[in-house]
Design an enzyme around this catalytic site. Structure first.
Site: not given
Ligand code: NAD
Ligand code: UDX
Length: 475
Positions: A15, A35, A40, A92, A220, A259, A270, A275-276
């Site tokens: 966000g 938030d 924060k 989760t 996903l 490809r 690992g 996310c993953f």
């Molecule tokens: P985060 O935990 O960093 O942030 C989420 C925020 O939402 C928190 O600050 C929390 O306090 C706030 N929140 C929760 N409920 C609330 C409410 N009712 N009103 C106001 N605030 C509220 O999470 P994130 O890493 O930013 O991930 C957010 C979403 O995006 C997840 O679904 C995640 O899977 C997805 N996502 C994350 C990433 C990433 O790299 N972190 C990338 C792509 C997608």
């Molecule tokens: C991932 C996706 O890349 C992104 O598109 C999605 O929106 C959120 O999840 P993130 O988890 O932030 O992003 O980082 P990423 O660069 O994907 O790395 C994930 C993990 O895989 C890290 O621990 C990284 O070190 C590891 N990784 C990545 C490997 O071990 N080998 C690789 O070749 C690439």
């Protein structure tokens, strides 16, 4: 009506950066990020932002107080917004049905209920959080069941693909923007309005529109594919160690096939990150619920392989150190799940640390961006005796390595490549070991210095070290 005011709910890793970039690229739009965490929001309004992300501070500095605002007044921001991004966490589930696998949608649901409670005008509600396929249906259900007369909603799916550590670049130059919406005149109009926002800086041909369910599932699927590549190469790293092949060479040879492509084939200790694993577990759970056990088992294997890789690496460390690390001082270089972030969610370093602590090791940990309290919090989750005395946090690599038996490198920070390893070696207990879990160091050079080196996916040729641990000679 064009979009004039945006509300972003959830000021986290997604966000915060996403709304900041939208504010920078759309000066005519007023963006308010809200938030429920007061702390924060106070950090977003200070000089020390709550997350470390290269380039983010510059973007925030440019827009904050002009067309970008951070607030805890969630209701006010919802009320005035034309479009609302939901970017709350979807972790989760830790209890009940689907425990340990299904995504917990309580935060998304709370947000939908709050919108329904306070909205007095039409809203476009955009799912940016990663959700199970058909989650938009539940949101729509809540909104329509509670709507006030004359207020209508459109729900869009607009998943975020940014990766931490490169978020600003990913947001400025995305491979694609995905927008899913309802196939109706109102749905198409809402999709068009969101497209127009992105078109302020992204070419139209990179904006891909689909139906809502395809968009939700594609997020996903993308994470599952990326994680699957890492597990695939990691599985082969074990074969390399057993045969004498070198996983870097194998990855290059395989990736040269256009490809297949060369990205995301870096063997490692690992994968980590928030996310993953979460999204794979969610996909597996969805498949089981859909009575598709073979599909579920296929994706489950990607997670299992990652667990295997993390424990395989820890075992290698323990076995190399004469099968016991009890009371041995071990340096961990890096604790974040990847470089250029302070995020430790699902970091492989946590698993490695736990395995070493279970075997009685004393850890000296250094990470350039992870706060001390964060590391202690992560490790306190385990039932480890006397953790305060067995986990020591340092603020530089040289103090962290002094008088330790081994270095275990878990995060690929650039500064670890440049360290003065001669100095480090001279101050370590001998024999001095390095376990390079990220394959970033110059192994030959380290061996010449005197280190015993182990890495992933390659047998490092042995160098005989004289009994006095003097100058090494190549075997
Ligand atoms: P985060 O935990 O960093 O942030 C989420 C925020 O939402 C928190 O600050 C929390 O306090 C706030 N929140 C929760 N409920 C609330 C409410 N009712 N009103 C106001 N605030 C509220 O999470 P994130 O890493 O930013 O991930 C957010 C979403 O995006 C997840 O679904 C995640 O899977 C997805 N996502 C994350 C990433 C990433 O790299 N972190 C990338 C792509 C997608
Ligand atoms: C991932 C996706 O890349 C992104 O598109 C999605 O929106 C959120 O999840 P993130 O988890 O932030 O992003 O980082 P990423 O660069 O994907 O790395 C994930 C993990 O895989 C890290 O621990 C990284 O070190 C590891 N990784 C990545 C490997 O071990 N080998 C690789 O070749 C690439």
């Amino acid at each position: 009506m064009t979009i004039k005011k945006i509300c972003g709910i959830g000021a986290g890793y997604v966000g915060g950066p996403t709304c900041s970039v939208i504010a920078m690229m759309c000066p005519d739009i007023r963006v308010t990020v809200v938030d429920k965490s007061k702390e924060k929001i106070a950090q977003w309004n200070s000089d020390k932002l709550p997350i470390y992300e290269p380039g983010l501070d510059v973007v925030v500095e440019k827009c904050r107080g002009k067309n970008l605002f951070f607030s805890t007044d969630i209701e006010a921001a919802i009320k005035e917004a034309d479009l609302i991004f939901i970017s709350v966490n979807t972790p989760t589930k830790t209890f009940g049905i689907g425990k340990g696998r299904a995504a917990d949608l309580k935060y998304v649901e709370n947000t939908a209920r709050m919108i329904a409670d306070v909205a007095t005008s039409d809203k476009i509600v955009v799912e940016k959080s990663t959700v199970p396929v058909r989650a938009a249906e539940s949101i729509m259900h809540i909104l329509r069941a509670n709507h006030k007369p004359g207020v209508s909603y459109q729900i869009l799916s607009n998943p975020e693909f940014l990766a931490e550590g490169t978020a600003i670049d990913n947001l400025m130059n995305p491979d694609r923007v995905l927008i899913g919406g309802e196939d109706s005149p109102q749905g198409r109009e809402a999709v068009e309005k969101l497209c127009k926002i992105y078109e302020n800086w992204i070419k139209r041909d990179k904006i891909f529109t689909t139906n809502t369910w395809s968009s939700e599932l594609s997020k996903l699927a993308a994470n599952a594919f990326l994680a699957q590549r890492i597990s695939s190469i990691n599985s082969l790293s074990a074969v390399c160690e057993a045969t004498g092949a070198d996983v870097t060479e194998v990855a290059r040879a395989v990736g040269l096939d256009s490809r297949i492509g060369s990205k995301f084939l870096q063997a490692s200790v690992g994968f980590g990150g928030s996310c993953f694993q979460k999204d794979l577990l969610n996909l597996v759970y969805i498949c089981e619920c859909l009575n598709l056990p073979e599909v579920a088992a296929y994706w489950q294997q990607v997670i299992d392989m990652n667990e295997y890789q993390k424990s395989r690496f820890s075992t290698k460390v323990i076995e190399s150190l004469f099968n016991t690390v009890t009371d041995k001082r071990i340096t961990m270089l890096g604790f974040a799940f990847k470089k250029n972030t302070g995020d430790t969610r699902e970091s492989p370093a946590i698993s490695v640390a736990k395995n070493l602590l279970d075997e009685g090791a004393v850890l000296h940990i250094y990470d350039p961006k992870v706060e001390e309290s964060q590391i202690i919090d992560n490790l306190s989750a385990f039932d480890v005796d006397n953790i305060k005395n067995r986990v020591n946090i340092y603020h530089d690599a040289y103090s962290a390595t002094k008088n330790t038996h081994a270095i275990v490198l878990c995060t690929e920070w650039d500064e670890f490549i440049e360290l003065d390893y001669e100095r480090i070696y001279s101050e370590m207990t001998k024999p001095a070991y390095i376990f390079d879990g990220r394959k970033i160091l110059d192994h030959e050079k380290l061996q010449k210095i005197g280190f015993i080196v182990q890495t992933i996916g390659k047998r490092v040729s042995r160098i005989a070290v004289s009994r006095t641990w003097g100058s090494p000679t190549q075997m």
